[in-house]
Design a protein around this motif. Structure first.
Motif, short mmCIF file in Angstrom:
data_model
loop_
_atom_site.label_atom_id
_atom_site.label_comp_id
_atom_site.label_asym_id
_atom_site.label_seq_id
_atom_site.Cartn_x
_atom_site.Cartn_y
_atom_site.Cartn_z
N ILE A 155 -15.71 37.21 -32.55
CA ILE A 155 -16.40 37.47 -33.82
C ILE A 155 -17.63 38.34 -33.55
N ASN A 156 -18.00 39.10 -34.56
CA ASN A 156 -19.18 39.96 -34.46
C ASN A 156 -20.05 39.74 -35.69
N GLU B 183 -19.36 40.49 -39.65
CA GLU B 183 -17.93 40.36 -39.91
C GLU B 183 -17.67 39.20 -40.86
N VAL C 55 -15.41 36.14 -41.87
CA VAL C 55 -14.46 35.23 -41.26
C VAL C 55 -14.03 34.19 -42.29
N LEU D 272 -19.67 35.35 -44.09
CA LEU D 272 -20.09 36.49 -43.27
C LEU D 272 -20.94 35.97 -42.12
N GLU E 73 -19.65 41.30 -50.12
CA GLU E 73 -18.88 42.38 -49.50
C GLU E 73 -17.52 42.53 -50.16
#
Length: 446
Positions: free
Chosen positions: A35-36, A39, A41, A91, A112
Motif C-alpha cells: 500500500i502507498n 491510495e 484501499v 484512503l 476521490e
C-alpha cells in the motif's frame, strides 16, 4: 549449505526467506499487500468506537479512521456512519504515524471516487444525486461524497421561501461549476427541473393563444410585476397590467400562492415568454362610467390626493377625476387644502368625460343644494322620501271609522220637509191702527 538454501523449493512459494544467518525464516512481509499513501484501499469494519473506527484491510495492522475522517458532515456519530461488518473504501493517509498506526480516511476515499463521477457527469451534462445535509446562508449543502453547494435561487423553478423543508431529501442536480483546486462544486436543481418540463412548456406554448383566459398561481412578486405559474411555466404580469387603478407595488394586489384568472396578452415563442394581464379579466370601470354617467351628473366620491393645482376624487374603484383648484369653491382658493383633505367624502359634478384619454373633469363648486346624486353602478336608487306626521299612526282605527261614517251619510240623503199649510187671511179693522196700545183689538167678525 548455502546452495541448498538457495535451491530450497520453499523460497519460490514466497512464504519463506533467508535470515541473517542464512537460515529459512517465514516471510511475513510478503503476505501483506503493498500500500502507498494516497491510495484507496478496501476493508471490513471490525470495531466502532465513539472517536474512531478500526478497519481490517489485510495489512499487518488494522487501519484507524478518526471520527473527523468519517464524513464530510460535521459532528457525526461513528455508529450512524458505519457498523461492524461493513465493507468500505478508505484512503491511506499515513502508513505509520508516531504510534505506529495505519491512518485511513473514509471521507477522502469517497471524495476521490465521487470527484471522478462528478467530473464525468459534468462533461456529459448528466445529473448527480445527493442528500441535503445542511441549510446555509444563501442555499443548501449536498453530500455527493464532496460538499456541493446548491444556491437558493437554483433549488426550484420558483423562488423557495423555506429551505429547511429540503433538509434530508435526496435531490437530483446538474453540475454547473467545478473547481478541483478549491474543491468547489456548484449545483443547479432548477436546470434538472427545466429539462424535465421542457416538453411540458412546449406543450403549454402550443396550447395557449393571445386572448385566452387561464388560471395560475402567483409564484413570485417583484417590484415590476408578478410571475404566474401556469402548470410548469411562468408568465409575467407587468405592474401596469395588475389593476385599472394605480398600483404602487404588486404586493398591494397579490400574494404568493394566490390563485388568479389571467388573460394571455402576448406570447414570444422563440424566447418562451408569456405576457399576462390581470385587469383584463376584471370589469373596466371606465366602461361603467360611460354607461352610467353623463356630463352634468352629480356623483359621490372620495378625495384620494390633494395637489397644488386641485384635488383628485375617486368616483368608482379605479376611476379618478380632477377637481381643478378653480372648481373647488365659489371664492378664490389659494391652497386646495383649505377646502378638502385626503379621505374626504364629497359630491362632485361631472364637467367633462374624455373617454379616449380616460380623463374626468369634476367640479365641487357647481354642486347646488337639492341636486340629485346619481347612484353607483349596481346600487339601486334610494326611494323617495315621504314626510309622515306622527298623527297618522296615533289611532289606526279612527281614519277607518270616519271613512265609514262619511260613506253612510252619502248613501242616505236627508228626507225633504213636508210643505206647511198656508194661514187663513185675517180681516183687521181700519180703526185698529188708531186704537190705544193698551186696549186689545176686537176680534174680526166672521
Amino acid at each position: 549449505m548455502a546452495n541448498e538454501t538457495i535451491n530450497d523449493p520453499r523460497l519460490e512459494e514466497g512464504v519463506w526467506t533467508t535470515g541473517p544467518d542464512g537460515e529459512l525464516v517465514p516471510d511475513y512481509e510478503s503476505t501483506f499487500p503493498t500500500i502507498n499513501e494516497g491510495e484507496v484501499v478496501h476493508g471490513t469494519v471490525v470495531r466502532v468506537d465513539k472517536d474512531e473506527v478500526l478497519v481490517d484491510i489485510g495489512y499487518k495492522s488494522e487501519g484507524v479512521i478518526p471520527v473527523s475522517e468519517l464524513s464530510i458532515r460535521r459532528s457525526v456519530n461513528p455508529a450512524d456512519e458505519v457498523t461492524v461488518g461493513d465493507e468500505i473504501a478508505a484512503l491511506v493517509m499515513t502508513k505509520e504515524d508516531a504510534e505506529g498506526r495505519l491512518i485511513l480516511s473514509k471521507k477522502r476515499a469517497r471524495f476521490e471516487i465521487a470527484w471522478k463521477a462528478i467530473e464525468g457527469a459534468h462533461e456529459q451534462g448528466e445529473a448527480v444525486t445527493g442528500r441535503v445535509i445542511e441549510v446555509v446562508k444563501g442555499g443548501l449543502i449536498l453530500d455527493l461524497g464532496v460538499r456541493g453547494f446548491l444556491p437558493a435561487s437554483l433549488v426550484d423553478i420558483r423562488r423557495v421561501q423555506d429551505l429547511d423543508e429540503y433538509l434530508g431529501q435526496e435531490l437530483r442536480c446538474k453540475v454547473i461549476e467545478l473547481n478541483r483546486s478549491r474543491n468547489n462544486v456548484v449545483l443547479s436543481r432548477r436546470a434538472v427541473l427545466e429539462d424535465e418540463r421542457k416538453e411540458m412548456r412546449q406543450a403549454i406554448l402550443d396550447k395557449l393563444n393571445p386572448g385566452d383566459v387561464v388560471e395560475g398561481t402567483i409564484s413570485n412578486i417583484v417590484d415590476f410585476g408578478a410571475f404566474v405559474d401556469l402548470d410548469g411555466m411562468d408568465g409575467l404580469i407587468h405592474i401596469s397590467e395588475l389593476s385599472w387603478s394605480h398600483v404602487n407595488h404588486p404586493s398591494e394586489v397579490l400574494e404568493i400562492g394566490q390563485k388568479v384568472q389571467v388573460k394571455v396578452l402576448d406570447i414570444d415563442r422563440d424566447r418562451q415568454r408569456i405576457s399576462l394581464g390581470l385587469k383584463q379579466t376584471q370589469t373596466d370601470p371606465w366602461q361603467q362610467v360611460l354607461e352610467s354617467y353623463q356630463e352634468g351628473d352629480v356623483v359621490q366620491g372620495k378625495v384620494t390626493k390633494v395637489v397644488t393645482f386641485g384635488a383628485f376624487v375617486e368616483i368608482l374603484p379605479g376611476v379618478e377625476g380632477l377637481v381643478h383648484i378653480s372648481e373647488l369653491a365659489q371664492h378664490h382658493v389659494e391652497n386646495p387644502r383649505e377646502v378638502v383633505s385626503q379621505g374626504d367624502d364629497v359630491n362632485v359634478r361631472i364637467l367633462e368625460v374624455d373617454a379616449e384619454r380616460r380623463r374626468l373633469s369634476l367640479s365641487l363648486k357647481r354642486v347646488e343644494d337639492g341636486m340629485p346624486v346619481q347612484p353607483k353602478p349596481g346600487d339601486e336608487a334610494a326611494p323617495p322620501a315621504i314626510d309622515l306626521s306622527e298623527d297618522v299612526f296615533t289611532d289606526e282605527t279612527a281614519p277607518a271609522a270616519e271613512a265609514e261614517a262619511e260613506v253612510e251619510v252619502e248613501a242616505a240623503p236627508e228626507p225633504e220637509p213636508e210643505p206647511e199649510p198656508e194661514p187663513e187671511p185675517v180681516a183687521v179693522a181700519e180703526e185698529s191702527s188708531a186704537a190705544p196700545a193698551d186696549e186689545p183689538a176686537e176680534p174680526a167678525a166672521e
